[in-house]
Motif scaffolding. Structure first.
Motif, short mmCIF file in Angstrom:
data_model
loop_
_atom_site.label_atom_id
_atom_site.label_comp_id
_atom_site.label_asym_id
_atom_site.label_seq_id
_atom_site.Cartn_x
_atom_site.Cartn_y
_atom_site.Cartn_z
N VAL A 34 0.52 -1.05 0.37
CA VAL A 34 -0.15 0.13 -0.23
C VAL A 34 0.98 1.32 0.34
N THR A 35 0.71 2.30 -1.15
CA THR A 35 1.39 3.40 -0.48
C THR A 35 0.40 4.43 0.21
N ILE A 36 1.10 5.07 0.94
CA ILE A 36 0.54 5.88 2.17
C ILE A 36 1.61 7.01 2.21
N ALA A 60 -4.68 -10.95 3.97
CA ALA A 60 -4.05 -9.30 3.89
C ALA A 60 -4.67 -9.29 2.72
N ASP A 61 -5.97 -9.62 1.97
CA ASP A 61 -7.50 -9.04 1.69
C ASP A 61 -7.71 -7.90 1.94
N THR A 68 -8.40 0.26 -0.39
CA THR A 68 -8.34 1.01 -1.51
C THR A 68 -10.02 1.46 -1.58
N LYS A 69 -10.59 1.04 -0.31
CA LYS A 69 -11.80 2.12 -0.86
C LYS A 69 -12.04 3.25 -0.21
N LEU A 70 -10.02 3.30 0.79
CA LEU A 70 -9.76 5.27 1.32
C LEU A 70 -9.70 6.14 0.22
N THR A 73 -3.88 3.98 -3.12
CA THR A 73 -2.92 2.88 -4.47
C THR A 73 -2.85 1.60 -3.86
N CYS A 74 -3.01 0.69 -4.46
CA CYS A 74 -2.21 -0.80 -3.92
C CYS A 74 -1.83 -1.93 -4.44
N ARG A 75 -0.96 -2.67 -4.84
CA ARG A 75 -0.48 -3.09 -5.20
C ARG A 75 -0.26 -4.58 -5.19
N SER A 76 -1.38 -5.83 -5.68
CA SER A 76 -0.97 -7.05 -4.89
C SER A 76 0.69 -7.68 -6.26
#
Length: 103
Positions: A34-36, A60-61, A68-70, A73-76
């Motif tokens: 997750v990019t924060i 993790a899911d 993602t809802k917030l 940017t999320c990367r799998s």
């Protein structure tokens, strides 16, 4: 936003997550991330910080869905590349020299 992580309800906000992660040094990312702000964190580290629960208690899911809802940017996990045929020692040496190997 209300979300459930590890069967516990949490009221998460984007600014609350940013505040929670402020000053937290990112661990090495080897899976989902997750990019924060300007930093990229492993999903499990983010989940542990924002929920104050052990990483084994949630998936993790669950954290990926919430982040993602917030709007983060999320990367799998990257897809595994197709296995390539290994070169023989002769082909490897020829490739290093820039000479095509005789087959």
């Amino acid at each position: 936003m209300r979300c459930v992580i590890a069967r516990f309800p949490f009221e998460l906000t984007r600014s609350g997550v940013l505040d929670s992660m402020k000053g937290v040094k990112p661990e090495e990312v080897v899976g989902e991330s997750v990019t924060i702000g300007r930093r990229t964190y492993p999903v499990k580290q983010v989940g542990e910080v924002i929920t104050r629960q052990d990483r084994r208690d949630f998936s993790a899911d669950e954290v990926l869905r919430a982040m993602t809802k917030l709007g983060f940017t999320c990367r799998s996990l990257p897809r595994a590349a197709a296995p390539t045929r290994a070169l023989s020692p002769l082909q490897h040496a020829s490739a290093m020299l820039g000479v095509p190997a005789a087959v």
